[in-house]
Every structure is written in C-alpha cells, then in structure tokens.
Design a protein around this motif. Structure first.
Motif, mmCIF file in Angstrom:
data_model
loop_
_atom_site.group_PDB
_atom_site.id
_atom_site.type_symbol
_atom_site.label_atom_id
_atom_site.label_comp_id
_atom_site.label_asym_id
_atom_site.label_seq_id
_atom_site.Cartn_x
_atom_site.Cartn_y
_atom_site.Cartn_z
ATOM 1 N N HIS A 139 1.033 -1.133 0.120
ATOM 2 C CA HIS A 139 -0.007 0.158 0.009
ATOM 3 C C HIS A 139 0.938 1.236 0.077
ATOM 4 O O HIS A 139 1.862 1.432 0.835
ATOM 5 N N PRO A 179 -8.073 0.871 0.430
ATOM 6 C CA PRO A 179 -7.656 2.293 0.515
ATOM 7 C C PRO A 179 -8.759 3.198 0.670
ATOM 8 O O PRO A 179 -9.897 2.865 0.249
ATOM 9 N N GLY A 236 -4.218 3.273 4.302
ATOM 10 C CA GLY A 236 -4.460 1.937 3.462
ATOM 11 C C GLY A 236 -3.578 1.023 4.415
ATOM 12 O O GLY A 236 -2.858 1.353 5.294
#
Length: 257
Positions: free
Chosen positions: A76, A139, A153
């Motif tokens: 992420h 996210p 996220g």
C-alpha cells in the motif's frame, strides 16, 4: 471505471474502494461506530469496534463471499503532492512472487488472483466464467471541508479493514495525530470468531473484550504477522502534512520532498 464507495463518518466524507473490495465493509464498520459516541479509545470503544467488525464480517462472508487466503505480497502506498492531491493505492501479488509469471511485453510480475475465489461451488464468491473475485484491499481518502485531509490503507489480507477502520477512528473520533494513531495498540477481528488483542492495550480493555467472546493476546511484531501493516498521511491544522508507516513492517518506508 468504478465509482468509489463514498459515505460520511462524523461529518467527514470518506471515499473508499468500490464493489468487491473491503470498501463496503469499511463503510459497514464505521456506520456501526457512528451510532455511538466515545470519549477515548477505551474499553467501551474497543468492545463496540469488535462487535462492529464481527457483524460486518458476518454480512461480508454471507453476501459477498471470501475464503481464508495467504496475502503475503501486498503493497500500500499513500502519497500527497505539494498541491494537496492525495492518493491511496493498494496492489497485491497475493502469494510471494504471485503467479511466478512475468508478462514478456511489460516485464510486470502477474498475481495469482484466482486464489481470491472460493473453490467451493454455489457460494457468493465461487469460481466461474466471467466472475470477479472478492478482495481485501481497502484504500481510503477522507475529505474535510471539501479538501483531501487523510489518506490511508494497509497490507495484510483480511486484517486490512480492521486496521484502516481503527486509524480513521483514532484520528477522527479522538483527535490523535498520525504518529499517535499509528503507534496505538490495535485489535483485529476478521471473521474467525476470535478477537486478536495487542497485549499493550490496558488490562481493562482486554478484560472487557474477553467478557464478550474469545480473545487471543497477539503481539504486534515483524514476524509472524498478527496485524495489518498500515500507512497514512494526515493534513495538520497549520497546513503541513504528517505521514507514518507501520513500524513492524521492515520493507516500509517514507520519503519527504
């Protein structure tokens, strides 16, 4: 092109991932929390959070499907530019090295996303022609007064939605800054019937959780992974930005420009 999962939480606008991601489950969890008020991340908050996550996962697994899968290679990235444009991007190979196949035309390593399907027939997430699988990516970007304010996220498979929900709640409900929110001990509830609780949580919090169900004390360490590994960027009141990544994720890092 899919529209985001958009909803409000405590007056802020949240844009999450759509459709078969964990965005709708994040909306479910925060919607349950919004019906209550908490003065601090105390026992009442964590019990309500655990119950909200349990209920949301029950609905997710009944209506949307999912099976327990290793999610070892998720990344992420949270970013903001000098103009305040924010990005929350999650991508995954699933297993280490994904499908072990590199596209000859692009050089991109392809994932083994078929693992997201339920191998059992007749289920909401069963493998079939023209089917798209459920995934755990979550996210999220939160807007305040019409401007991007927070982006977050995580990696960590089923554990992702619990981590993102807690970071958003720590900042939005309790006014924690990004660093304090990222370092605050968390719980994990991801549809297994067990609440994982960080031993650093106060004894009264762990006792309250135990009165409501099965609790396992799980250390937040680099390995074995017991919790998702989130990162987050928050706009401070003075217009500056603060970013954090999970301290127990050795590959994580941050760059400021």
């Amino acid at each position: 092109m899919f529209a985001p999962t958009t909803f409000t939480y405590r007056g802020e606008t949240v844009a999450g991932a759509p459709d078969l991601t964990a965005g709708p489950t994040l909306r479910d969890v925060l919607g349950s929390l919004e019906a209550q008020r908490f003065g601090a991340p105390d026992a009442a908050f964590f019990v309500a959070l655990a119950q909200a996550l349990e209920a949301a996962y029950e609905r997710r697994l009944k209506a949307m499907g999912d099976v327990e899968r290793l999610d070892a290679s998720t990344t992420h990235v949270t970013a903001v530019d000098r103009d305040g444009m924010m990005v929350a991007l999650t991508t995954t190979l699933l297993s280490s090295f994904g499908s072990r196949y590199v596209s000859p035309s692009t050089g991109i390593l392809l994932n083994n996303g078929i693992m997201w399907f339920d191998p059992r027939p007749g289920k909401p997430n069963s493998l079939g022609p023209a089917r798209r699988p459920l995934c755990n990516m979550c996210p999220a970007i939160v807007s305040r007064h019409g401007r991007p304010w927070l982006a977050a996220g995580a990696s960590g498979g089923r554990r992702i939605v619990a981590a993102v929900a807690q970071l958003l709640a720590f900042v939005t409900d309790f006014g924690l800054d990004a660093g304090a929110a990222a370092h605050h001990p968390r719980i994990d509830v991801s549809g297994t019937g067990i609440v994982s609780a960080d031993p650093r949580l106060p004894a009264e919090v762990r006792a309250a959780l135990a009165r409501c169900g099965t609790v396992a004390e799980v250390e937040h360490v680099a390995y074995p992974i017991g919790y998702a590994c989130p990162n987050m960027i928050v706009r401070n009141e003075d217009g500056t930005w603060q970013g954090v990544s999970d301290v127990m994720s050795p590959p994580s890092g941050a760059v400021a420009a």
